[in-house]
Write a protein that holds these residues in place. Structure first.
Motif, PDB file in Angstrom:
ATOM      1  N   LEU A  19       0.826  -1.217   0.000  1.00  0.00           N
ATOM      2  CA  LEU A  19       0.000   0.000   0.000  1.00  0.00           C
ATOM      3  C   LEU A  19       0.853   1.257   0.000  1.00  0.00           C
ATOM      4  CD1 LEU A  19      -2.923  -0.982   2.374  1.00  0.00           C
ATOM      5  CD2 LEU A  19      -3.087  -0.394  -0.039  1.00  0.00           C
ATOM      6  N   GLY A  20       1.916   1.241   0.799  1.00  0.00           N
ATOM      7  CA  GLY A  20       2.751   2.443   0.837  1.00  0.00           C
ATOM      8  C   GLY A  20       3.722   2.401   1.994  1.00  0.00           C
ATOM      9  N   LYS A  21       4.523   3.467   2.077  1.00  0.00           N
ATOM     10  CA  LYS A  21       5.506   3.561   3.166  1.00  0.00           C
ATOM     11  C   LYS A  21       5.020   4.563   4.187  1.00  0.00           C
ATOM     12  CE  LYS A  21       9.936   1.765   2.216  1.00  0.00           C
ATOM     13  NZ  LYS A  21       9.223   0.665   2.929  1.00  0.00           N
ATOM     14  N   GLY A  22       4.882   4.145   5.456  1.00  0.00           N
ATOM     15  CA  GLY A  22       4.436   5.100   6.481  1.00  0.00           C
ATOM     16  C   GLY A  22       5.609   5.413   7.389  1.00  0.00           C
ATOM     17  N   CYS A  26       6.400  -0.267   6.368  1.00  0.00           N
ATOM     18  CA  CYS A  26       5.563  -0.203   5.170  1.00  0.00           C
ATOM     19  C   CYS A  26       4.231  -0.869   5.503  1.00  0.00           C
ATOM     20  CB  CYS A  26       6.258  -0.900   4.011  1.00  0.00           C
ATOM     21  SG  CYS A  26       6.400  -2.657   4.275  1.00  0.00           S
ATOM     22  N   VAL A  27       3.226  -0.529   4.745  1.00  0.00           N
ATOM     23  CA  VAL A  27       1.879  -1.040   4.992  1.00  0.00           C
ATOM     24  C   VAL A  27       1.449  -1.880   3.787  1.00  0.00           C
ATOM     25  CG1 VAL A  27      -0.486  -0.443   5.618  1.00  0.00           C
ATOM     26  CG2 VAL A  27       1.391   1.023   6.354  1.00  0.00           C
ATOM     27  N   GLU A  28       0.940  -3.071   4.081  1.00  0.00           N
ATOM     28  CA  GLU A  28       0.524  -3.984   3.012  1.00  0.00           C
ATOM     29  C   GLU A  28      -0.959  -4.302   3.108  1.00  0.00           C
ATOM     30  OE1 GLU A  28       4.821  -6.327   2.930  1.00  0.00           O
ATOM     31  OE2 GLU A  28       3.091  -7.222   3.954  1.00  0.00           O
ATOM     32  N   VAL A  92      -2.397  -4.290  12.762  1.00  0.00           N
ATOM     33  CA  VAL A  92      -3.444  -4.629  11.798  1.00  0.00           C
ATOM     34  C   VAL A  92      -4.582  -3.617  11.911  1.00  0.00           C
ATOM     35  CG1 VAL A  92      -5.007  -6.440  10.995  1.00  0.00           C
ATOM     36  CG2 VAL A  92      -2.812  -7.074  12.023  1.00  0.00           C
ATOM     37  N   MET A  93      -4.884  -2.973  10.781  1.00  0.00           N
ATOM     38  CA  MET A  93      -5.944  -1.957  10.758  1.00  0.00           C
ATOM     39  C   MET A  93      -6.987  -2.314   9.713  1.00  0.00           C
ATOM     40  SD  MET A  93      -3.392   1.287  10.814  1.00  0.00           S
ATOM     41  CE  MET A  93      -2.212   0.429   9.803  1.00  0.00           C
ATOM     42  N   GLU A  94      -8.150  -1.664   9.795  1.00  0.00           N
ATOM     43  CA  GLU A  94      -9.157  -1.853   8.748  1.00  0.00           C
ATOM     44  C   GLU A  94      -8.583  -1.325   7.428  1.00  0.00           C
ATOM     45  OE1 GLU A  94     -12.682   0.702   8.645  1.00  0.00           O
ATOM     46  OE2 GLU A  94     -11.658   2.112  10.008  1.00  0.00           O
ATOM     47  N   TYR A  95      -9.012  -1.911   6.331  1.00  0.00           N
ATOM     48  CA  TYR A  95      -8.566  -1.466   5.019  1.00  0.00           C
ATOM     49  C   TYR A  95      -9.652  -0.570   4.428  1.00  0.00           C
ATOM     50  CZ  TYR A  95      -7.743  -1.525  -0.028  1.00  0.00           C
ATOM     51  OH  TYR A  95      -7.549  -1.158  -1.337  1.00  0.00           O
ATOM     52  N   LEU A  96      -9.252   0.635   4.010  1.00  0.00           N
ATOM     53  CA  LEU A  96     -10.209   1.553   3.396  1.00  0.00           C
ATOM     54  C   LEU A  96      -9.973   1.546   1.882  1.00  0.00           C
ATOM     55  CD1 LEU A  96     -10.244   2.402   6.440  1.00  0.00           C
ATOM     56  CD2 LEU A  96     -10.927   4.640   5.659  1.00  0.00           C
ATOM     57  N   TYR A  98     -10.876   3.166  -0.765  1.00  0.00           N
ATOM     58  CA  TYR A  98     -10.719   4.314  -1.675  1.00  0.00           C
ATOM     59  C   TYR A  98      -9.382   5.022  -1.491  1.00  0.00           C
ATOM     60  CZ  TYR A  98     -15.670   3.955  -2.991  1.00  0.00           C
ATOM     61  OH  TYR A  98     -16.899   3.528  -3.463  1.00  0.00           O
ATOM     62  N   GLY A  99      -8.548   4.523  -0.584  1.00  0.00           N
ATOM     63  CA  GLY A  99      -7.193   5.075  -0.502  1.00  0.00           C
ATOM     64  C   GLY A  99      -7.097   6.419   0.193  1.00  0.00           C
ATOM     65  N   SER A 100      -5.952   7.094   0.005  1.00  0.00           N
ATOM     66  CA  SER A 100      -5.729   8.352   0.732  1.00  0.00           C
ATOM     67  C   SER A 100      -6.470   9.499   0.045  1.00  0.00           C
ATOM     68  CB  SER A 100      -4.227   8.650   0.826  1.00  0.00           C
ATOM     69  OG  SER A 100      -3.631   8.512  -0.436  1.00  0.00           O
ATOM     70  N   LEU A 101      -6.816  10.503   0.872  1.00  0.00           N
ATOM     71  CA  LEU A 101      -7.688  11.600   0.430  1.00  0.00           C
ATOM     72  C   LEU A 101      -7.064  12.410  -0.697  1.00  0.00           C
ATOM     73  CD1 LEU A 101     -10.325  13.218   0.822  1.00  0.00           C
ATOM     74  CD2 LEU A 101      -9.164  14.495   2.630  1.00  0.00           C
ATOM     75  N   ALA A 143      -3.516  15.874   3.963  1.00  0.00           N
ATOM     76  CA  ALA A 143      -4.475  15.121   3.121  1.00  0.00           C
ATOM     77  C   ALA A 143      -3.955  13.710   2.844  1.00  0.00           C
ATOM     78  CB  ALA A 143      -4.709  15.878   1.822  1.00  0.00           C
ATOM     79  N   ARG A 144      -2.620  13.552   2.773  1.00  0.00           N
ATOM     80  CA  ARG A 144      -2.062  12.212   2.506  1.00  0.00           C
ATOM     81  C   ARG A 144      -2.299  11.265   3.674  1.00  0.00           C
ATOM     82  NH1 ARG A 144       1.727  15.669   3.622  1.00  0.00           N
ATOM     83  NH2 ARG A 144       2.830  15.410   5.609  1.00  0.00           N
ATOM     84  N   ASN A 145      -2.625  11.822   4.866  1.00  0.00           N
ATOM     85  CA  ASN A 145      -2.832  10.983   6.053  1.00  0.00           C
ATOM     86  C   ASN A 145      -4.300  10.857   6.430  1.00  0.00           C
ATOM     87  OD1 ASN A 145      -0.189  10.300   6.335  1.00  0.00           O
ATOM     88  ND2 ASN A 145       0.284  12.034   7.668  1.00  0.00           N
ATOM     89  N   ILE A 146      -5.156  11.191   5.466  1.00  0.00           N
ATOM     90  CA  ILE A 146      -6.600  10.974   5.640  1.00  0.00           C
ATOM     91  C   ILE A 146      -6.985   9.871   4.648  1.00  0.00           C
ATOM     92  CG2 ILE A 146      -8.904  12.019   5.533  1.00  0.00           C
ATOM     93  CD1 ILE A 146      -7.180  13.413   7.572  1.00  0.00           C
TER      94      ILE A 146
HETATM   95  C1  LIG Z   1       1.822   4.374   4.228  1.00  0.00           C
HETATM   96  C2  LIG Z   1       0.372   4.158   3.804  1.00  0.00           C
HETATM   97  C3  LIG Z   1       0.050   2.675   3.722  1.00  0.00           C
HETATM   98  N1  LIG Z   1       0.196   4.735   2.531  1.00  0.00           N
HETATM   99  C4  LIG Z   1      -0.943   4.501   1.822  1.00  0.00           C
HETATM  100  N2  LIG Z   1      -2.020   3.863   2.351  1.00  0.00           N
HETATM  101  C5  LIG Z   1      -3.089   3.650   1.533  1.00  0.00           C
HETATM  102  C6  LIG Z   1      -4.252   2.968   2.047  1.00  0.00           C
HETATM  103  C7  LIG Z   1      -5.347   2.632   1.276  1.00  0.00           C
HETATM  104  N3  LIG Z   1      -6.278   2.036   2.049  1.00  0.00           N
HETATM  105  C8  LIG Z   1      -5.796   1.964   3.309  1.00  0.00           C
HETATM  106  N4  LIG Z   1      -6.405   1.451   4.390  1.00  0.00           N
HETATM  107  C9  LIG Z   1      -5.747   1.505   5.547  1.00  0.00           C
HETATM  108  C10 LIG Z   1      -4.483   2.056   5.633  1.00  0.00           C
HETATM  109 CL1  LIG Z   1      -3.675   2.107   7.179  1.00  0.00          CL
HETATM  110  C11 LIG Z   1      -3.817   2.582   4.551  1.00  0.00           C
HETATM  111  C12 LIG Z   1      -4.512   2.539   3.351  1.00  0.00           C
HETATM  112  N5  LIG Z   1      -3.138   4.090   0.247  1.00  0.00           N
HETATM  113  C13 LIG Z   1      -2.068   4.730  -0.253  1.00  0.00           C
HETATM  114  C14 LIG Z   1      -0.954   4.958   0.512  1.00  0.00           C
HETATM  115  F1  LIG Z   1       0.114   5.589   0.020  1.00  0.00           F
HETATM  116  C15 LIG Z   1      -0.460   4.805   4.869  1.00  0.00           C
HETATM  117  O1  LIG Z   1      -0.694   4.206   5.900  1.00  0.00           O
HETATM  118  N6  LIG Z   1      -0.736   6.054   4.617  1.00  0.00           N
HETATM  119  C16 LIG Z   1      -1.220   6.880   5.682  1.00  0.00           C
HETATM  120  C17 LIG Z   1      -2.714   6.860   5.660  1.00  0.00           C
HETATM  121  F2  LIG Z   1      -3.141   7.124   4.414  1.00  0.00           F
HETATM  122  F3  LIG Z   1      -3.141   5.665   6.056  1.00  0.00           F
HETATM  123  F4  LIG Z   1      -3.118   7.805   6.513  1.00  0.00           F
END
Ligand SMILES: CC(C)(Nc1nc(-c2c[nH]c3ncc(Cl)cc23)ncc1F)C(=O)NCC(F)(F)F
Length: 295
Positions: A19-22, A26-28, A92-96, A98-101, A143-146
């Motif tokens: 998913l990305g690097k936090g 990293c988050v999968e 372990v977190m819920e998966y959203l 639609y991704g980041s805002l 916005a990247r953290n929403i």
């Molecule tokens: C490092 C990570 C993975 N980056 C991304 N998460 C998700 C992404 C998409 N759906 C998600 N559901 C849960 C979580 Cl924790 C992340 C995602 N989508 C794109 C990302 F770059 C992340 O944690 N970003 C901060 C956050 F967006 F979560 F505030």
């Protein structure tokens, strides 16, 4: 309260994609599939890279932080997964879906209405209001953290830099300049490493600017600030230049076609004196009134 899934067994966590690097890891995207028939739930798994022991402590703090937060506007904690003989652990977190805002708003910039952006803004305020009642300071509101749960629900995520306020102070002083991105920081953070709910309000103003710029990278806060600083940055650090500009009352310009009342709300969040800034409860009421007026 421990949900029924506080402990995840690594053998049932099936990797799907990255998913990305936090912060520190990293988050999968994984499916937790104990039945082995692909009916399990999708989860976001933040793996800790145990490269530094300090990261392990910080990671434990992030897990602790998230596990006690219960709010519709904050990404849900599902549990932890110990692997390799409890040497490393994952959050372990819920998966959203639609991704980041920032990605969502940019992708949907041609059909996202002012009202919908104001709805997202009010949800962020409510999430931050709740965080404040728990005496937490997010410190990385952007916005990247929403995250976007669906077309009408967003949630605050990434609590890697979150701090809990001391019992006797309304601010948290970092021992040295942290790794928060400069261009979302209030003056008192830049000048004194002082973080509070009021510095989160400043960052919320920057998030409003991102939203109403449709998260267009050519108008992002970093680029606009660096343009103002000028490319010829002498010895003085960027942080000093930025602090001086803010002290001289420079602020980010209104995004193109931004409704005037929204820009004046941003300016309220960017009041230099943190005591004069609005609270998140005041902001969520003002934003909700705007949604009503926008009919
Ligand atoms: C490092 C990570 C993975 N980056 C991304 N998460 C998700 C992404 C998409 N759906 C998600 N559901 C849960 C979580 Cl924790 C992340 C995602 N989508 C794109 C990302 F770059 C992340 O944690 N970003 C901060 C956050 F967006 F979560 F505030």
């Amino acid at each position: 309260s421990t949900s029924q899934h506080d402990q995840f067994e690594e053998r049932y966590l099936c990797y799907i994609s990255h998913l990305g690097k936090g912060n520190f890891g990293c988050v999968e995207l994984c499916r937790y599939d104990p039945l082995g028939d692909n009916t399990g739930e999708l989860v976001a798994v933040k793996k800790l890279q145990p490269n530094k022991v300090s990261n392990l402590e910080d990671f434990h703090k992030e897990v602790k932080t998230l596990s006690v937060l219960h709010c519709d506007y904050i990404v849900k904690y599902r549990g932890v997964c110990y692997s390799a003989g409890r040497l490393s652990m994952s959050l372990v977190m819920e998966y959203l879906p639609y991704g980041s805002l920032n990605g969502y708003v940019w992708t949907n910039r041609h059909n996202i209405t002012t009202r919908r952006m104001l709805l997202f803004a009010s949800q962020i305020c409510k999430g931050m209001e709740y965080l404040q009642t728990q005496r937490y300071v997010h410190r990385d509101l952007a916005a990247r953290n929403i995250l976007v749960a669906n077309d009408s629900l967003v949630k605050i995520a990434d609590f890697g830099l979150t701090k809990v306020l001391p019992f006797d102070k309304e601010y948290y002083r970092l021992s040295q300049p942290g790794q928060s991105p400069l261009f979302w920081l209030a003056p008192e953070c830049l000048n004194e490493n002082k973080f509070s709910n009021k510095s989160d309000v400043w960052s919320f103003g920057i998030v409003l600017h991102e939203l109403f710029s449709y998260c267009d990278n050519s108008f992002n806060p970093k680029r606009l600030c660096l343009q103002e600083i000028g490319q010829n940055v002498q010895g003085t650090s960027i942080s000093m230049h930025l602090a001086n500009m803010l002290a001289n009352n420079w602020r980010l310009p209104a995004p193109p076609n931004c409704p005037p009342k929204v820009y004046s709300l941003m300016k309220e969040c960017w009041t230099y004196d943190f005591d004069q800034r609005p609270t998140f409860s005041h902001l969520s009421k003002k934003v909700e009134n705007m949604i009503q007026d926008d009919r």
